[in-house]
Enzyme design. Sequence first.
Site, mmCIF file in Angstrom:
data_model
loop_
_atom_site.group_PDB
_atom_site.id
_atom_site.type_symbol
_atom_site.label_atom_id
_atom_site.label_comp_id
_atom_site.label_asym_id
_atom_site.label_seq_id
_atom_site.Cartn_x
_atom_site.Cartn_y
_atom_site.Cartn_z
ATOM 1 N N THR A 97 0.878 -1.288 -0.181
ATOM 2 C CA THR A 97 0.008 -0.059 0.087
ATOM 3 C C THR A 97 0.864 1.281 -0.037
ATOM 4 O O THR A 97 1.748 1.419 0.979
ATOM 5 C CB THR A 97 -0.888 0.051 1.279
ATOM 6 O OG1 THR A 97 -1.992 -1.081 1.395
ATOM 7 C CG2 THR A 97 -1.759 1.264 1.133
ATOM 8 N N LYS A 172 -7.412 1.243 -3.103
ATOM 9 C CA LYS A 172 -7.143 0.807 -1.474
ATOM 10 C C LYS A 172 -7.316 1.815 -0.369
ATOM 11 O O LYS A 172 -7.830 1.769 0.673
ATOM 12 C CB LYS A 172 -5.560 0.241 -1.622
ATOM 13 C CG LYS A 172 -5.100 0.007 -0.116
ATOM 14 C CD LYS A 172 -6.017 -1.234 0.584
ATOM 15 C CE LYS A 172 -5.332 -1.549 1.949
ATOM 16 N NZ LYS A 172 -4.154 -1.994 1.735
ATOM 17 N N LYS A 240 -0.156 5.343 8.345
ATOM 18 C CA LYS A 240 0.750 5.437 7.168
ATOM 19 C C LYS A 240 -0.287 5.552 6.189
ATOM 20 O O LYS A 240 -0.276 6.460 5.398
ATOM 21 C CB LYS A 240 1.598 4.230 7.212
ATOM 22 C CG LYS A 240 2.487 4.578 5.650
ATOM 23 C CD LYS A 240 1.845 3.787 4.549
ATOM 24 C CE LYS A 240 1.993 2.118 4.654
ATOM 25 N NZ LYS A 240 1.822 1.333 3.647
#
Length: 290
Positions: A97, A172, A240
Site C-alpha cells: 500500500t 485501496k 501511514k
Amino acid sequence: MAKIAFLGLGVMGYPMAGHLKSAGHDVSVYNRTTAKAEAWAQAHDASFAATPREAVEGAEFVMSCVGNDDDLRAVCLGADGAFTGMTAGSVFVDHTTVSAKVTRELYAAAGESGISFVDAPISGGQAGAENGVLSVMCGGDVAAFERAEPVIGAYARICRRIGDSGAGQMTKMCNQIAIAGLVQGLSEALHFAEKAGLDGRSVVEVISQGAAGSWQMANRYETMLDDQFEHGFAVDWMRKDLGICLDAANETGASLPVTALVDQFYKEVQKLGGGRWDTSSLVKRLRALD
C-alpha cells in the site's frame, strides 16, 4: 507454472509467497532481513537471494509487499534493484500500500526497460494472507493484468483491474477510508453499550444481523470487548495509509472529514503506546477518556 520472485516477507508477504510455492510455482524470495528469507526458503524447499536483483533473475513475475514508498523504490531501483535484473517482457506486481504517485513513477520507469508494472494493493489482513483469500485491487495495462491475474489467484478470493496505473492504490484508499469510519463507529457502539450497562455480546448478536453488521463487527467485537489488541493490522500502518488518503484527497479535492478525525484518534492511540495494537484499539482510546 511460472518462475516467480517475491520481495518482502512480512506478515503478509511470508504466507503469500508460500501460497505461490504450494501452487507449484518456482519461487525465489528476498527480504531486507536475510535470515527471514533464508528461513522461508528452508521451510518451503526454495531459494532466496541477498538482493532484489539476484532474486528476480530469470523471473517471469516479480511480486513485492514491502513497507512504504521509499521501501518500494529501494527494491525496484538502483544497482541492486529488481528493475536492473528483470528481463524485458516480465511483469512486476506490487502488493504494497503506497501512494499512487510512486506507483505511476515506477510504472514509467519499468516501461523504459520493457517491464510491465501492476499496482495491486491487498485487503484482508494477516488472516486473509494466511488463508489465501485476499481482495486484490489492480491498476495498470490490461495485458499485464491478464497475465498476472492467474498467478495472483494463488492467494486471492477476488482480483479485479480497476483502471490504469495508480487505480489500484486509489481503490485501496477507498478501502481504508471506509474502514476508518467503520471501526470508530463500532468502537463508539461498544463503548456506549458498556456505559449503559448492557451485555456487549448480546448487543452484537442482535445488531450484527441487521444493517449495522460488518466484517469489523463480526471479526473484532469479541477482542474489543475483552480489551485485547495484540493482533491484526497495526495502528502505525493504518496511520501511514490514512496519511496517503489525506494527501490524495488534497490532490483530488475530495473532502474526508471523518477520515481526518479518525487519523487524529489513532494518533492518540499511538500516544497511549498502541502503535502496534490492532486498529480496533480505537475503543481503548474511548475507555482511556473515562
